[in-house]
Design an enzyme around this catalytic site. Structure first.
Site, short mmCIF file in Angstrom:
data_model
loop_
_atom_site.label_atom_id
_atom_site.label_comp_id
_atom_site.label_asym_id
_atom_site.label_seq_id
_atom_site.Cartn_x
_atom_site.Cartn_y
_atom_site.Cartn_z
N SER A 37 28.88 67.91 27.84
CA SER A 37 29.93 68.61 27.07
C SER A 37 31.30 68.38 27.72
O SER A 37 32.32 68.49 27.06
CB SER A 37 29.63 70.11 27.00
OG SER A 37 29.52 70.64 28.31
N ASN A 38 31.31 68.06 29.01
CA ASN A 38 32.60 67.80 29.67
C ASN A 38 32.47 66.64 30.65
O ASN A 38 33.06 66.63 31.73
CB ASN A 38 33.07 69.06 30.41
CG ASN A 38 34.55 68.97 30.77
OD1 ASN A 38 35.30 68.22 30.14
ND2 ASN A 38 34.95 69.68 31.80
N SER A 130 36.17 78.22 43.83
CA SER A 130 37.52 77.65 43.77
C SER A 130 38.51 78.53 44.49
O SER A 130 38.37 79.76 44.52
CB SER A 130 37.93 77.53 42.28
OG SER A 130 39.31 77.28 42.18
N ALA A 131 39.54 77.91 45.04
CA ALA A 131 40.62 78.65 45.72
C ALA A 131 41.33 79.56 44.73
O ALA A 131 42.08 80.45 45.14
CB ALA A 131 41.60 77.66 46.33
N TYR A 154 39.30 81.77 33.76
CA TYR A 154 38.54 80.77 34.55
C TYR A 154 38.33 81.30 35.97
O TYR A 154 37.19 81.37 36.45
CB TYR A 154 39.30 79.44 34.58
CG TYR A 154 38.90 78.54 35.71
CD1 TYR A 154 39.71 78.41 36.84
CD2 TYR A 154 37.70 77.85 35.69
CE1 TYR A 154 39.34 77.62 37.91
CE2 TYR A 154 37.31 77.05 36.75
CZ TYR A 154 38.14 76.94 37.85
OH TYR A 154 37.76 76.16 38.91
N LYS A 158 34.81 82.65 38.25
CA LYS A 158 34.42 82.23 39.60
C LYS A 158 34.22 83.45 40.50
O LYS A 158 33.26 83.55 41.26
CB LYS A 158 35.48 81.30 40.22
CG LYS A 158 35.61 79.96 39.55
CD LYS A 158 34.34 79.12 39.67
CE LYS A 158 34.53 77.71 39.12
NZ LYS A 158 33.27 76.93 39.14
N PHE A 183 39.75 73.54 47.11
CA PHE A 183 41.19 73.61 46.88
C PHE A 183 41.51 72.62 45.76
O PHE A 183 40.98 72.82 44.65
CB PHE A 183 41.94 73.47 48.22
CG PHE A 183 41.93 74.82 48.92
CD1 PHE A 183 40.75 75.34 49.43
CD2 PHE A 183 43.06 75.62 48.98
CE1 PHE A 183 40.70 76.60 50.01
CE2 PHE A 183 43.03 76.89 49.57
CZ PHE A 183 41.84 77.37 50.07
N ASN A 203 45.36 68.60 32.55
CA ASN A 203 46.00 69.83 33.04
C ASN A 203 46.50 69.62 34.46
O ASN A 203 47.51 70.16 34.86
CB ASN A 203 44.97 70.98 33.09
CG ASN A 203 44.43 71.32 31.72
OD1 ASN A 203 45.16 71.79 30.86
ND2 ASN A 203 43.16 71.04 31.49
N LEU A 205 47.64 67.79 38.13
CA LEU A 205 48.73 66.89 38.52
C LEU A 205 48.30 65.44 38.66
O LEU A 205 48.87 64.54 38.03
CB LEU A 205 49.35 67.37 39.84
CG LEU A 205 50.46 66.45 40.41
CD1 LEU A 205 51.66 66.44 39.47
CD2 LEU A 205 50.87 66.92 41.79
N ARG A 297 55.14 76.75 35.19
CA ARG A 297 53.98 76.96 34.31
C ARG A 297 53.47 78.38 34.56
O ARG A 297 53.22 78.75 35.72
CB ARG A 297 52.88 75.93 34.63
CG ARG A 297 51.62 76.05 33.84
CD ARG A 297 50.68 74.87 34.09
NE ARG A 297 50.23 74.84 35.49
CZ ARG A 297 49.36 73.93 35.95
NH1 ARG A 297 48.88 72.98 35.17
NH2 ARG A 297 49.00 73.95 37.23
C1 WQD Z 1 48.98 71.34 41.05
C2 WQD Z 1 50.51 71.44 41.18
C3 WQD Z 1 51.55 72.51 39.30
C4 WQD Z 1 50.49 69.34 36.40
C5 WQD Z 1 43.98 74.28 39.23
C6 WQD Z 1 42.93 75.37 39.20
C7 WQD Z 1 41.93 75.12 40.32
C8 WQD Z 1 41.34 73.76 40.13
C9 WQD Z 1 42.46 72.74 40.27
C10 WQD Z 1 39.48 73.44 38.67
C11 WQD Z 1 51.07 72.77 40.72
C12 WQD Z 1 51.97 71.05 39.39
C13 WQD Z 1 50.61 70.10 37.56
C14 WQD Z 1 51.65 68.77 35.82
C15 WQD Z 1 52.99 69.73 37.57
N1 WQD Z 1 40.76 73.65 38.85
N2 WQD Z 1 51.84 70.28 38.13
N3 WQD Z 1 52.86 68.99 36.43
O1 WQD Z 1 47.01 74.63 39.25
O2 WQD Z 1 46.81 74.14 41.75
O3 WQD Z 1 44.74 74.37 40.41
O4 WQD Z 1 43.38 73.00 39.19
O5 WQD Z 1 38.61 73.27 39.45
O6 WQD Z 1 40.91 76.08 40.26
O7 WQD Z 1 43.56 76.62 39.45
O8 WQD Z 1 46.19 72.38 40.09
O9 WQD Z 1 46.77 70.07 39.50
O10 WQD Z 1 47.10 71.88 37.76
O11 WQD Z 1 48.64 71.76 39.73
O12 WQD Z 1 54.09 69.92 38.10
O13 WQD Z 1 51.60 68.07 34.76
O14 WQD Z 1 51.09 70.46 40.33
O15 WQD Z 1 52.64 73.34 38.94
O16 WQD Z 1 52.19 73.08 41.55
P1 WQD Z 1 46.30 73.95 40.37
P2 WQD Z 1 47.15 71.47 39.19
#
Ligand code: WQD
Length: 343
Positions: A37-38, A130-131, A154, A158, A183, A203, A205, A297
């Protein structure tokens, strides 16, 4: 040599597939339980190219208790790693019921099936946490005794599953349970054959950056440039997915060796800002990443990075790969698979 079997729920996913490779390399026989599914079935052929063995697949939904019991009876795993679940923060806000059903319902189903077979198989479980359970930490680096909170469904799932496992541990001391708080997993196996393959607009980075680099996206939106951090952008603890996979092997080996149940952070202990990641990626890939700093965000925190000393002490594990290798491996995967597994 008979390899102890390890069941990986969600084993066809990003972390699961990399843990499959690490477990095979450590002498185990991992079995994948996944409903795709994912994740994508093409990962199986990639895993065979890496490990030279065809992965054993049990296709189905972890919420189907009878199915999980059948799988446990068939493979009699020495341990189970529970990856299966939904993991997009934004989606969880829009569709909370999907997350409570899939993540908490899936965990309950797995635990019930394991309990049914408890007499024949000593229940040994590694849980993918997850952190995010730390919410917005008052200080960094973060240790495992920091207060927990949730800022989205989400993260709430956890936290609830962690609490279920702690209650189960008290009621059933014979269970061996490891809770691993990830992390920010990034990067890919150095072969470039497996990697992160988000559905739709990423979603996270790193996959967004790699999609800009390969020409799928025009530019990166940097969410916020006014955080109380060295360059104003968010700071996170990025950890190479292969280091994370090694952490799962170390956790299982510790439980098998008699280590009592535990909860550990799996991070590097070092934080990088968004702009530092962008610069490291440009260095590693030779590609320019155009970006625009936009509004924060909702739900993001300024800084989040681990104190990983407990994992080092308990498991003899620590992350070894630096940000440059994370970026180089992420780029190799994306450049070789511009459309992910769909090809
Ligand atoms: C990292 C940094 C954003 C996208 C989440 C979940 C965590 C785990 C990992 C599942 C932040 C910035 C991001 C973009 C950006 N998920 N960013 N532009 O939010 O720390 O953690 O994902 O297992 O449980 O909470 O990760 O990669 O989304 O963001 O500037 O297009 O990058 O603001 O500072 P996050 P992220």
């Amino acid at each position: 040599m008979n390899r102890p079997s390890i069941l990986l729920t969600g084993g066809a996913g990003y972390i699961g597939s990399h843990t499959f490779v690490a477990l095979h390399g450590a002498g185990f026989a991992p079995v994948i339980l996944d409903d795709f599914s994912n994740s994508h079935p093409a990962v199986l052929e990639r895993l065979e190219r890496i490990t030279k063995v065809r992965p054993v697949l049990e296709k189905g939904d972890v919420r189907d208790v009878a199915f999980v019991e059948t799988v446990l009876r068939r493979h009699r795993p020495a341990g189970v790693v529970h990856f299966a679940g939904s993991k997009a923060v934004g989606e969880s806000v829009a569709q909370p019921l999907k997350y409570f059903d899939n993540n908490i319902g899936g965990a309950i189903s797995l635990l019930r099936a394991m309990e049914t077979l408890g007499g024949e198989l000593r229940p040994t479980l590694v849980f993918s946490s997850s952190a995010t359970v730390y919410g917005d930490p008052a200080t960094v680096p973060i240790t495992e005794d920091f207060p927990r909170s949730h800022t989205n469904p989400y993260g709430h799932t956890k936290l609830v599953i962690e609490d279920m496992l702690l209650a189960l541990q008290r009621a059933r001391p014979e269970w061996r349970i490891a809770i691993l708080r990830y992390f920010n997993p990034v990067g890919a196996h150095p072969s470039g054959l497996i990697g992160e393959d988000p559905a739709g607009i990423p979603n996270n980075l790193m996959p967004f950056v790699t999609q800009v680099a390969v020409g799928l996206r025009a530019h990166l939106n940097v969410f916020g440039g006014d955080y109380p951090t060295p360059d104003g952008t968010g700071v996170r603890d990025y950890i190479h997915v292969d280091d994370l996979a090694a952490g799962h092997v170390a956790a299982l080996q510790a439980l098998f060796a008699g280590q009592e149940s535990f909860t550990v952070n799996l991070g590097t202990g070092r934080g990088y800002s968004v702009l530092q990641v962008v610069r490291a990626f440009e260095q590693a890939s030779g590609r320019k990443i155009p970006y625009e700093i936009v509004a924060r965000r909702p739900g993001d925190v300024a800084q989040c990075y681990a104190d990983p000393s407990l994992a080092r002490r308990l498991l003899g594990w620590e992350a070894r790969k630096g940000i440059d290798e994370m970026c180089a491996d992420a780029w190799r995967w994306q450049e070789g698979n511009p459309k992910g597994y769909a090809g």
